[in-house]
Design an enzyme around this catalytic site. Structure first.
Site, short mmCIF file in Angstrom:
data_model
loop_
_atom_site.label_atom_id
_atom_site.label_comp_id
_atom_site.label_asym_id
_atom_site.label_seq_id
_atom_site.Cartn_x
_atom_site.Cartn_y
_atom_site.Cartn_z
N VAL A 146 -40.19 -61.54 3.20
CA VAL A 146 -40.25 -62.06 1.84
C VAL A 146 -39.06 -62.94 1.70
O VAL A 146 -37.79 -62.50 2.09
CB VAL A 146 -40.22 -60.78 0.88
CG1 VAL A 146 -39.96 -61.19 -0.53
CG2 VAL A 146 -41.52 -59.86 0.80
N GLY B 218 -39.64 -49.15 5.41
CA GLY B 218 -38.68 -48.32 6.06
C GLY B 218 -38.67 -46.84 5.23
O GLY B 218 -39.80 -46.63 4.86
N PHE B 219 -37.73 -46.00 5.20
CA PHE B 219 -37.82 -44.65 4.51
C PHE B 219 -38.33 -44.75 3.21
O PHE B 219 -39.33 -43.95 2.75
CB PHE B 219 -36.46 -43.95 4.84
CG PHE B 219 -36.24 -43.47 6.09
CD1 PHE B 219 -36.88 -42.48 6.58
CD2 PHE B 219 -35.30 -44.13 6.95
CE1 PHE B 219 -36.49 -42.01 7.97
CE2 PHE B 219 -35.04 -43.73 8.32
CZ PHE B 219 -35.38 -42.70 8.75
N GLY B 220 -37.99 -45.66 2.35
CA GLY B 220 -38.14 -45.57 0.81
C GLY B 220 -39.68 -46.20 0.68
O GLY B 220 -40.41 -45.68 0.09
N ALA C 107 -31.33 -41.86 4.52
CA ALA C 107 -32.63 -42.01 4.38
C ALA C 107 -33.02 -40.87 3.48
O ALA C 107 -34.36 -41.10 2.67
CB ALA C 107 -33.20 -41.50 5.80
N GLY D 279 -40.91 -53.65 2.25
CA GLY D 279 -40.00 -52.87 3.06
C GLY D 279 -40.99 -51.47 3.26
O GLY D 279 -41.29 -50.93 2.50
N GLU E 222 -21.54 -40.16 16.58
CA GLU E 222 -22.70 -39.89 17.39
C GLU E 222 -22.58 -40.84 18.44
O GLU E 222 -22.82 -40.65 19.65
CB GLU E 222 -23.89 -39.97 16.36
CG GLU E 222 -24.01 -39.19 15.56
CD GLU E 222 -25.57 -39.00 14.90
OE1 GLU E 222 -25.84 -37.81 14.17
OE2 GLU E 222 -26.02 -39.98 14.64
N ASP F 64 -31.53 -48.15 0.02
CA ASP F 64 -30.02 -48.62 0.35
C ASP F 64 -29.93 -49.93 -0.50
O ASP F 64 -28.46 -50.25 -0.78
CB ASP F 64 -30.03 -49.10 1.94
CG ASP F 64 -29.75 -48.04 2.85
OD1 ASP F 64 -29.91 -46.86 2.21
OD2 ASP F 64 -29.78 -48.08 4.07
#
Ligand code: FAD
Length: 416
Positions: free
Chosen positions: A81, A15-17, A318, A13, A172, A302
Protein backbone atom coordinates in the site's frame (compact mmCIF):
# COMPACT_ATOMS: atom_id res chain seq x y z
CA UNK A 1 -33.75 -9.69 -6.73
CA UNK A 2 -30.27 -8.13 -6.60
CA UNK A 3 -28.21 -9.46 -3.62
CA UNK A 4 -27.53 -6.82 -0.97
CA UNK A 5 -24.03 -5.38 -1.24
CA UNK A 6 -22.02 -6.05 1.92
CA UNK A 7 -19.84 -3.31 3.42
CA UNK A 8 -16.27 -3.62 2.16
CA UNK A 9 -13.63 -3.82 4.92
CA UNK A 10 -10.03 -3.40 3.81
CA UNK A 11 -7.41 -4.61 6.29
CA UNK A 12 -3.85 -3.53 5.56
CA UNK A 13 -1.20 -5.70 7.21
CA UNK A 14 -1.44 -9.40 8.06
CA UNK A 15 0.79 -9.37 11.11
CA UNK A 16 -0.53 -10.01 14.62
CA UNK A 17 -3.17 -7.26 14.51
CA UNK A 18 -4.40 -7.69 10.92
CA UNK A 19 -4.62 -11.47 11.14
CA UNK A 20 -6.65 -11.39 14.36
CA UNK A 21 -9.02 -8.71 13.00
CA UNK A 22 -9.67 -10.71 9.83
CA UNK A 23 -10.35 -13.88 11.84
CA UNK A 24 -12.66 -12.09 14.27
CA UNK A 25 -14.70 -10.78 11.32
CA UNK A 26 -15.09 -14.24 9.75
CA UNK A 27 -18.83 -14.40 10.49
CA UNK A 28 -19.61 -10.69 10.23
CA UNK A 29 -21.82 -9.45 7.36
CA UNK A 30 -18.89 -7.82 5.55
CA UNK A 31 -16.68 -8.50 2.56
CA UNK A 32 -12.98 -8.33 3.55
CA UNK A 33 -9.92 -7.61 1.45
CA UNK A 34 -6.73 -8.38 3.38
CA UNK A 35 -3.59 -6.81 1.94
CA UNK A 36 0.04 -7.43 2.84
CA UNK A 37 3.31 -6.89 1.02
CA UNK A 38 4.24 -10.47 1.95
CA UNK A 39 2.27 -13.64 1.24
CA UNK A 40 2.88 -14.93 4.76
CA UNK A 41 2.21 -14.13 8.40
CA UNK A 42 5.46 -13.80 10.32
CA UNK A 43 5.97 -14.73 13.98
CA UNK A 44 8.48 -11.96 14.72
CA UNK A 45 9.28 -12.98 18.33
CA UNK A 46 11.29 -15.92 16.95
CA UNK A 47 13.24 -14.00 14.31
CA UNK A 48 16.35 -14.10 16.48
CA UNK A 49 16.21 -17.91 16.21
CA UNK A 50 16.71 -17.58 12.44
CA UNK A 51 19.70 -15.31 13.07
CA UNK A 52 21.36 -17.77 15.45
CA UNK A 53 20.81 -20.72 13.10
CA UNK A 54 18.20 -22.37 15.32
CA UNK A 55 15.19 -22.35 12.97
CA UNK A 56 14.48 -21.86 9.26
CA UNK A 57 12.09 -19.16 8.00
CA UNK A 58 9.31 -21.59 7.01
CA UNK A 59 9.02 -22.64 10.67
CA UNK A 60 8.03 -19.16 11.84
CA UNK A 61 6.12 -17.91 8.80
CA UNK A 62 2.88 -19.28 7.40
CA UNK A 63 1.24 -18.65 3.98
CA UNK A 64 -1.76 -16.33 4.30
CA UNK A 65 -3.72 -18.07 1.55
CA UNK A 66 -3.51 -21.29 3.56
CA UNK A 67 -4.61 -19.59 6.79
CA UNK A 68 -7.68 -18.07 5.09
CA UNK A 69 -8.51 -20.93 2.72
CA UNK A 70 -11.85 -21.56 4.44
CA UNK A 71 -12.85 -17.98 5.24
CA UNK A 72 -15.46 -17.29 2.58
CA UNK A 73 -15.86 -13.53 3.21
CA UNK A 74 -12.15 -12.77 2.70
CA UNK A 75 -9.94 -12.18 -0.32
CA UNK A 76 -6.19 -11.86 0.10
CA UNK A 77 -4.07 -9.59 -2.06
CA UNK A 78 -0.30 -9.39 -1.95
CA UNK A 79 0.52 -5.72 -2.58
CA UNK A 80 2.35 -2.79 -1.08
CA UNK A 81 0.00 0.00 0.00
CA UNK A 82 1.56 3.28 -1.10
CA UNK A 83 -1.04 5.91 -0.15
CA UNK A 84 -4.50 6.38 1.31
CA UNK A 85 -7.14 8.97 0.41
CA UNK A 86 -9.25 9.27 3.56
CA UNK A 87 -11.71 11.73 1.94
CA UNK A 88 -12.45 9.62 -1.12
CA UNK A 89 -12.10 6.38 0.94
CA UNK A 90 -9.69 4.43 -1.20
CA UNK A 91 -6.20 3.01 -0.87
CA UNK A 92 -3.62 2.92 -3.60
CA UNK A 93 -1.31 -0.07 -3.95
CA UNK A 94 1.56 -0.76 -6.32
CA UNK A 95 -0.87 -1.83 -9.04
CA UNK A 96 -4.42 -0.97 -8.10
CA UNK A 97 -6.83 1.37 -6.36
CA UNK A 98 -9.19 -0.22 -3.84
CA UNK A 99 -12.24 1.54 -2.39
CA UNK A 100 -13.32 0.80 1.18
CA UNK A 101 -16.27 1.39 3.47
CA UNK A 102 -14.17 0.57 6.54
CA UNK A 103 -10.41 0.47 6.82
CA UNK A 104 -8.25 -1.29 9.43
CA UNK A 105 -4.60 -0.27 9.34
CA UNK A 106 -2.36 -2.83 11.05
CA UNK A 107 0.89 -2.03 9.30
CA UNK A 108 3.22 -2.57 12.26
CA UNK A 109 6.60 -1.02 12.80
CA UNK A 110 10.15 -0.86 11.54
CA UNK A 111 13.58 -0.51 13.12
CA UNK A 112 14.41 2.91 14.57
CA UNK A 113 18.13 3.68 14.40
CA UNK A 114 17.69 7.06 16.13
CA UNK A 115 20.05 8.61 13.60
CA UNK A 116 23.16 6.81 14.93
CA UNK A 117 25.73 7.26 12.18
CA UNK A 118 26.37 4.13 10.15
CA UNK A 119 24.15 1.83 12.26
CA UNK A 120 21.57 1.27 9.53
CA UNK A 121 24.03 1.08 6.62
CA UNK A 122 26.62 -1.16 8.30
CA UNK A 123 24.70 -2.95 11.03
CA UNK A 124 22.26 -5.85 11.04
CA UNK A 125 18.68 -5.93 12.28
CA UNK A 126 16.01 -8.49 13.13
CA UNK A 127 12.77 -7.28 11.62
CA UNK A 128 12.10 -9.49 8.61
CA UNK A 129 12.99 -12.91 7.25
CA UNK A 130 15.50 -11.28 4.92
CA UNK A 131 17.25 -9.31 7.67
CA UNK A 132 17.36 -12.29 10.05
CA UNK A 133 18.70 -14.64 7.36
CA UNK A 134 21.24 -11.99 6.36
CA UNK A 135 22.36 -11.81 10.00
CA UNK A 136 22.75 -15.60 10.17
CA UNK A 137 24.82 -15.68 6.97
CA UNK A 138 27.04 -12.91 8.26
CA UNK A 139 27.60 -14.50 11.70
CA UNK A 140 28.57 -17.82 10.15
CA UNK A 141 30.79 -16.08 7.62
CA UNK A 142 32.64 -14.27 10.43
CA UNK A 143 33.45 -17.63 12.03
CA UNK A 144 34.69 -19.02 8.70
CA UNK A 145 36.89 -15.97 8.12
CA UNK A 146 38.19 -16.05 11.69
CA UNK A 147 39.15 -19.71 11.29
CA UNK A 148 41.65 -18.83 8.54
CA UNK A 149 42.78 -15.42 9.81
CA UNK A 150 46.37 -15.34 11.00
CA UNK A 151 46.43 -11.75 12.22
CA UNK A 152 45.50 -11.87 15.92
CA UNK A 153 43.89 -8.41 16.09
CA UNK A 154 41.83 -9.00 12.95
CA UNK A 155 40.71 -12.40 14.26
CA UNK A 156 39.56 -10.81 17.51
CA UNK A 157 37.57 -8.20 15.58
CA UNK A 158 35.96 -10.96 13.48
CA UNK A 159 34.98 -12.76 16.68
CA UNK A 160 33.62 -9.66 18.45
CA UNK A 161 29.83 -9.48 18.22
CA UNK A 162 28.05 -6.37 19.43
CA UNK A 163 24.31 -6.35 20.16
CA UNK A 164 22.85 -2.89 20.75
CA UNK A 165 19.84 -2.53 23.05
CA UNK A 166 19.24 -4.64 26.17
CA UNK A 167 15.47 -4.99 25.79
CA UNK A 168 14.01 -8.49 25.40
CA UNK A 169 15.15 -8.90 21.76
CA UNK A 170 18.72 -7.78 22.51
CA UNK A 171 18.94 -9.98 25.60
CA UNK A 172 17.54 -13.01 23.74
CA UNK A 173 19.88 -12.47 20.81
CA UNK A 174 23.02 -11.93 22.91
CA UNK A 175 22.29 -14.95 25.15
CA UNK A 176 21.54 -17.26 22.23
CA UNK A 177 24.54 -16.05 20.23
CA UNK A 178 26.90 -16.61 23.16
CA UNK A 179 25.59 -20.16 23.52
CA UNK A 180 25.80 -20.84 19.79
CA UNK A 181 29.49 -20.02 19.88
CA UNK A 182 30.38 -21.63 23.22
CA UNK A 183 28.45 -24.86 22.83
CA UNK A 184 28.01 -25.43 19.10
CA UNK A 185 30.67 -23.62 17.13
CA UNK A 186 33.57 -24.74 19.29
CA UNK A 187 32.78 -28.26 18.01
CA UNK A 188 32.84 -27.14 14.36
CA UNK A 189 35.96 -25.02 14.85
CA UNK A 190 38.09 -27.02 17.32
CA UNK A 191 41.01 -24.62 16.90
CA UNK A 192 38.91 -21.62 17.97
CA UNK A 193 40.15 -20.02 21.18
CA UNK A 194 37.16 -18.87 23.19
CA UNK A 195 39.35 -16.16 24.69
CA UNK A 196 39.17 -14.40 21.30
CA UNK A 197 35.35 -14.39 21.30
CA UNK A 198 33.40 -11.46 22.76
CA UNK A 199 29.64 -11.05 22.80
CA UNK A 200 28.94 -7.50 23.98
CA UNK A 201 25.52 -6.16 24.90
CA UNK A 202 25.42 -2.35 24.77
CA UNK A 203 22.72 -0.43 26.58
CA UNK A 204 22.34 3.36 26.75
CA UNK A 205 20.34 3.34 30.02
CA UNK A 206 21.37 1.94 33.40
CA UNK A 207 19.29 -1.25 33.14
CA UNK A 208 18.77 -4.36 31.09
CA UNK A 209 15.08 -5.11 30.38
CA UNK A 210 13.99 -1.65 31.58
CA UNK A 211 10.28 -2.57 31.65
CA UNK A 212 10.80 -5.67 33.82
CA UNK A 213 10.66 -5.72 37.65
CA UNK A 214 14.01 -5.31 39.50
CA UNK A 215 14.30 -8.99 40.53
CA UNK A 216 14.00 -10.09 36.88
CA UNK A 217 16.50 -7.46 35.74
CA UNK A 218 18.97 -8.85 38.28
CA UNK A 219 18.24 -12.42 37.17
CA UNK A 220 18.77 -11.39 33.53
CA UNK A 221 22.17 -9.86 34.35
CA UNK A 222 23.18 -12.98 36.25
CA UNK A 223 22.07 -15.35 33.47
CA UNK A 224 23.77 -13.31 30.75
CA UNK A 225 27.01 -13.10 32.71
CA UNK A 226 26.94 -16.86 33.26
CA UNK A 227 26.96 -17.18 29.47
CA UNK A 228 29.94 -14.80 29.22
CA UNK A 229 28.00 -11.94 27.67
CA UNK A 230 29.71 -8.62 28.48
CA UNK A 231 27.06 -6.11 29.49
CA UNK A 232 27.96 -2.44 29.06
CA UNK A 233 25.30 -0.27 30.71
CA UNK A 234 25.06 3.53 30.44
CA UNK A 235 26.96 3.15 27.20
CA UNK A 236 25.83 5.00 24.11
CA UNK A 237 26.90 4.11 20.58
CA UNK A 238 27.63 7.14 18.43
CA UNK A 239 29.07 5.66 15.24
CA UNK A 240 29.65 2.38 13.42
CA UNK A 241 31.72 2.28 10.24
CA UNK A 242 31.39 -1.46 9.59
CA UNK A 243 34.75 -2.22 11.24
CA UNK A 244 34.72 -0.28 14.51
CA UNK A 245 32.15 1.06 16.92
CA UNK A 246 32.66 4.40 18.63
CA UNK A 247 31.06 5.05 22.02
CA UNK A 248 29.96 8.39 23.48
CA UNK A 249 33.04 8.53 25.76
CA UNK A 250 35.31 8.11 22.71
CA UNK A 251 36.19 4.44 23.33
CA UNK A 252 36.39 2.33 20.18
CA UNK A 253 35.93 -1.42 19.74
CA UNK A 254 36.91 -3.23 16.55
CA UNK A 255 34.08 -5.40 15.26
CA UNK A 256 32.55 -6.49 11.97
CA UNK A 257 29.22 -7.31 13.57
CA UNK A 258 26.69 -4.95 15.05
CA UNK A 259 23.14 -6.19 15.59
CA UNK A 260 20.76 -3.32 16.30
CA UNK A 261 17.78 -4.14 18.50
CA UNK A 262 17.51 -0.78 20.26
CA UNK A 263 14.38 0.76 18.82
CA UNK A 264 11.17 0.46 16.84
CA UNK A 265 8.95 3.05 15.21
CA UNK A 266 5.72 2.78 13.25
CA UNK A 267 5.87 1.60 9.61
CA UNK A 268 6.98 4.20 7.11
CA UNK A 269 3.52 4.50 5.48
CA UNK A 270 2.27 6.35 8.60
CA UNK A 271 4.53 9.30 7.66
CA UNK A 272 2.61 9.75 4.41
CA UNK A 273 -0.93 9.78 5.78
CA UNK A 274 -1.14 13.42 6.86
CA UNK A 275 -2.32 12.36 10.33
CA UNK A 276 -1.16 13.32 13.82
CA UNK A 277 1.80 11.24 14.98
CA UNK A 278 3.13 10.81 18.52
CA UNK A 279 6.19 9.09 20.06
CA UNK A 280 7.87 6.57 17.73
CA UNK A 281 5.85 8.16 14.89
CA UNK A 282 2.80 6.12 15.88
CA UNK A 283 -0.58 7.49 14.82
CA UNK A 284 -2.72 8.97 17.60
CA UNK A 285 -6.01 7.13 17.81
CA UNK A 286 -9.18 7.54 19.89
CA UNK A 287 -9.66 5.13 22.84
CA UNK A 288 -12.02 3.23 20.51
CA UNK A 289 -9.02 2.75 18.13
CA UNK A 290 -10.64 4.96 15.49
CA UNK A 291 -8.72 7.69 13.69
CA UNK A 292 -9.90 11.12 14.97
CA UNK A 293 -12.59 12.56 12.64
CA UNK A 294 -12.58 9.29 10.64
CA UNK A 295 -14.87 6.83 12.44
CA UNK A 296 -14.65 4.38 9.54
CA UNK A 297 -10.85 4.01 9.97
CA UNK A 298 -9.27 1.90 12.73
CA UNK A 299 -5.55 1.83 13.45
CA UNK A 300 -4.11 -0.89 15.68
CA UNK A 301 -0.85 -2.49 16.83
CA UNK A 302 2.60 -0.97 16.55
CA UNK A 303 1.31 1.73 14.16
CA UNK A 304 -1.18 3.11 16.71
CA UNK A 305 -0.47 5.40 19.67
CA UNK A 306 -2.71 5.04 22.68
CA UNK A 307 -1.92 5.59 26.36
CA UNK A 308 -2.78 3.33 29.28
CA UNK A 309 -4.56 4.56 32.44
CA UNK A 310 -1.23 5.91 33.80
CA UNK A 311 -0.52 8.05 30.75
CA UNK A 312 2.13 5.66 29.41
CA UNK A 313 2.07 4.63 25.73
CA UNK A 314 0.96 1.04 25.21
CA UNK A 315 4.03 -1.05 24.37
CA UNK A 316 4.77 -2.23 20.83
CA UNK A 317 3.94 -5.86 21.52
CA UNK A 318 2.10 -8.66 19.74
CA UNK A 319 -0.20 -9.00 22.76
CA UNK A 320 -1.29 -5.35 22.43
CA UNK A 321 -1.86 -5.73 18.67
CA UNK A 322 -3.96 -8.88 19.15
CA UNK A 323 -6.11 -7.42 21.92
CA UNK A 324 -6.63 -4.22 19.93
CA UNK A 325 -7.62 -6.32 16.92
CA UNK A 326 -10.40 -7.98 18.89
CA UNK A 327 -11.80 -4.62 20.03
CA UNK A 328 -11.46 -3.06 16.55
CA UNK A 329 -13.41 -5.99 15.05
CA UNK A 330 -16.07 -5.69 17.78
CA UNK A 331 -16.34 -1.93 17.36
CA UNK A 332 -16.68 -2.24 13.60
CA UNK A 333 -19.60 -4.63 14.10
CA UNK A 334 -21.12 -2.31 16.71
CA UNK A 335 -21.06 0.53 14.18
CA UNK A 336 -22.74 -1.73 11.60
CA UNK A 337 -25.45 -2.46 14.20
CA UNK A 338 -25.89 1.22 15.02
CA UNK A 339 -24.31 0.79 18.50
CA UNK A 340 -21.65 2.91 20.22
CA UNK A 341 -18.05 1.63 19.98
CA UNK A 342 -16.21 0.71 23.21
CA UNK A 343 -12.91 2.02 24.57
CA UNK A 344 -9.90 -0.30 24.49
CA UNK A 345 -8.37 -1.48 27.79
CA UNK A 346 -5.11 -3.44 27.65
CA UNK A 347 -4.93 -6.49 29.91
CA UNK A 348 -1.26 -7.16 30.56
CA UNK A 349 -0.73 -10.93 30.24
CA UNK A 350 2.79 -10.72 31.75
CA UNK A 351 6.39 -10.57 30.59
CA UNK A 352 8.58 -13.29 29.16
CA UNK A 353 12.06 -13.45 27.63
CA UNK A 354 14.50 -16.29 27.12
CA UNK A 355 18.25 -16.16 27.69
CA UNK A 356 19.69 -19.13 25.86
CA UNK A 357 18.67 -22.76 25.75
CA UNK A 358 17.64 -23.40 29.35
CA UNK A 359 17.07 -20.06 31.03
CA UNK A 360 14.46 -17.34 30.86
CA UNK A 361 12.76 -14.70 32.96
CA UNK A 362 8.99 -14.44 33.32
CA UNK A 363 6.40 -12.38 35.16
CA UNK A 364 3.03 -14.12 35.09
CA UNK A 365 -0.01 -13.86 37.42
CA UNK A 366 1.95 -11.33 39.50
CA UNK A 367 4.76 -13.83 40.14
CA UNK A 368 8.36 -13.65 38.94
CA UNK A 369 10.15 -16.74 37.66
CA UNK A 370 13.69 -17.13 36.36
CA UNK A 371 15.90 -19.96 35.15
CA UNK A 372 14.70 -23.33 33.88
CA UNK A 373 11.01 -23.04 34.96
CA UNK A 374 10.67 -19.75 33.10
CA UNK A 375 12.32 -21.32 30.07
CA UNK A 376 9.80 -24.19 30.04
CA UNK A 377 6.95 -21.62 30.19
CA UNK A 378 8.60 -19.74 27.33
CA UNK A 379 8.92 -22.89 25.18
CA UNK A 380 5.32 -23.98 25.78
CA UNK A 381 3.88 -20.53 25.05
CA UNK A 382 5.92 -19.98 21.91
CA UNK A 383 5.11 -23.39 20.50
CA UNK A 384 1.41 -22.81 21.27
CA UNK A 385 1.38 -19.39 19.59
CA UNK A 386 2.98 -20.58 16.34
CA UNK A 387 0.55 -21.00 13.48
CA UNK A 388 0.17 -24.47 11.94
CA UNK A 389 0.43 -27.88 13.60
CA UNK A 390 3.37 -28.85 11.39
CA UNK A 391 5.34 -25.78 12.47
CA UNK A 392 4.64 -26.49 16.13
CA UNK A 393 5.79 -30.06 15.80
CA UNK A 394 8.92 -29.28 13.78
CA UNK A 395 9.96 -26.42 16.07
CA UNK A 396 9.42 -28.61 19.14
CA UNK A 397 11.57 -31.39 17.68
CA UNK A 398 14.22 -28.85 16.63
CA UNK A 399 14.41 -27.30 20.09
CA UNK A 400 14.46 -30.68 21.81
CA UNK A 401 17.32 -31.72 19.52
CA UNK A 402 19.26 -28.50 20.17
CA UNK A 403 18.62 -28.86 23.89
CA UNK A 404 19.80 -32.45 24.10
CA UNK A 405 22.70 -32.33 21.66
CA UNK A 406 23.81 -28.66 21.70
CA UNK A 407 23.44 -28.57 17.98
CA UNK A 408 21.79 -25.67 16.11
CA UNK A 409 20.97 -27.32 12.84
CA UNK A 410 20.67 -24.48 10.35
CA UNK A 411 24.35 -23.62 10.09
CA UNK A 412 24.17 -22.85 6.39
CA UNK A 413 25.70 -19.87 4.66
CA UNK A 414 23.41 -19.15 1.72
CA UNK A 415 23.79 -16.56 -1.04
CA UNK A 416 21.97 -13.30 -0.43
C1 FAD B 1 12.72 -9.44 16.82
C2 FAD B 1 11.39 -9.13 17.47
C3 FAD B 1 11.02 -9.80 18.64
C4 FAD B 1 9.77 -9.52 19.24
N1 FAD B 1 9.42 -10.22 20.37
C5 FAD B 1 8.19 -10.03 20.91
C6 FAD B 1 7.76 -10.80 22.03
O1 FAD B 1 8.49 -11.64 22.54
N2 FAD B 1 6.50 -10.59 22.51
C7 FAD B 1 5.65 -9.67 21.96
O2 FAD B 1 4.51 -9.53 22.42
N3 FAD B 1 6.05 -8.91 20.91
C8 FAD B 1 7.28 -9.07 20.37
N4 FAD B 1 7.68 -8.31 19.30
C9 FAD B 1 6.81 -7.22 18.83
C10 FAD B 1 5.71 -7.75 17.93
O3 FAD B 1 6.23 -8.56 16.91
C11 FAD B 1 4.96 -6.56 17.36
O4 FAD B 1 4.51 -5.74 18.41
C12 FAD B 1 3.77 -7.02 16.53
O5 FAD B 1 4.24 -7.73 15.40
C13 FAD B 1 2.91 -5.85 16.11
O6 FAD B 1 1.82 -6.33 15.39
P1 FAD B 1 1.21 -5.47 14.20
O7 FAD B 1 0.05 -6.23 13.69
O8 FAD B 1 1.03 -4.07 14.65
O9 FAD B 1 2.36 -5.43 13.11
P2 FAD B 1 3.16 -6.60 12.40
O10 FAD B 1 2.99 -7.89 13.07
O11 FAD B 1 4.55 -6.07 12.24
O12 FAD B 1 2.47 -6.68 10.98
C14 FAD B 1 2.49 -5.63 10.08
C15 FAD B 1 2.23 -6.18 8.70
O13 FAD B 1 1.97 -5.09 7.82
C16 FAD B 1 2.62 -5.31 6.60
N5 FAD B 1 2.85 -4.01 5.99
C17 FAD B 1 3.50 -2.94 6.52
N6 FAD B 1 3.46 -1.90 5.67
C18 FAD B 1 2.77 -2.31 4.58
C19 FAD B 1 2.40 -1.68 3.36
N7 FAD B 1 2.73 -0.41 3.10
N8 FAD B 1 1.70 -2.40 2.45
C20 FAD B 1 1.35 -3.70 2.71
N9 FAD B 1 1.68 -4.33 3.84
C21 FAD B 1 2.37 -3.65 4.79
C22 FAD B 1 3.89 -6.05 6.97
O14 FAD B 1 4.37 -6.83 5.89
C23 FAD B 1 3.41 -6.93 8.13
O15 FAD B 1 3.01 -8.20 7.70
C24 FAD B 1 8.93 -8.56 18.68
C25 FAD B 1 9.31 -7.90 17.51
C26 FAD B 1 10.52 -8.17 16.90
C27 FAD B 1 10.91 -7.45 15.63
Amino acid sequence: MKPEKLPHVVIVGAGFGGLETAQKLAHAPVQITLIDRHNYHLFQPLLYQIAIAGLVPSQIAYPLRTIFRRQKNLTFQMSEVTSIDFNARYIRTNGSVIAYDYLVLAIGGQTNFFGVTGAEENGFQLKSIESATGTRNHLLRMLEQASREVDVEKRRALLTFVVVGAGPTGVETAGALAELITHVMTKDYPAMDLKDVRVILLEATGNVMATYPPELRKATMRLLESKNVEILLNTRLTDYNGQRITLADGEQIDTYTLIWTAGVRSAELTDRLGVQQAASKRVRVEPTLQLPQRPEVFIIGDAAYLEDGKGQPLPMLATVAQQEAKVAAQNLQKILNGETPESFQYKDPGLLATIGRNAAVARIWGLSFSGFIAWVIWVVLHIYRLIGFRNRLVVLINWAWDYLFYDNQVRLITRE
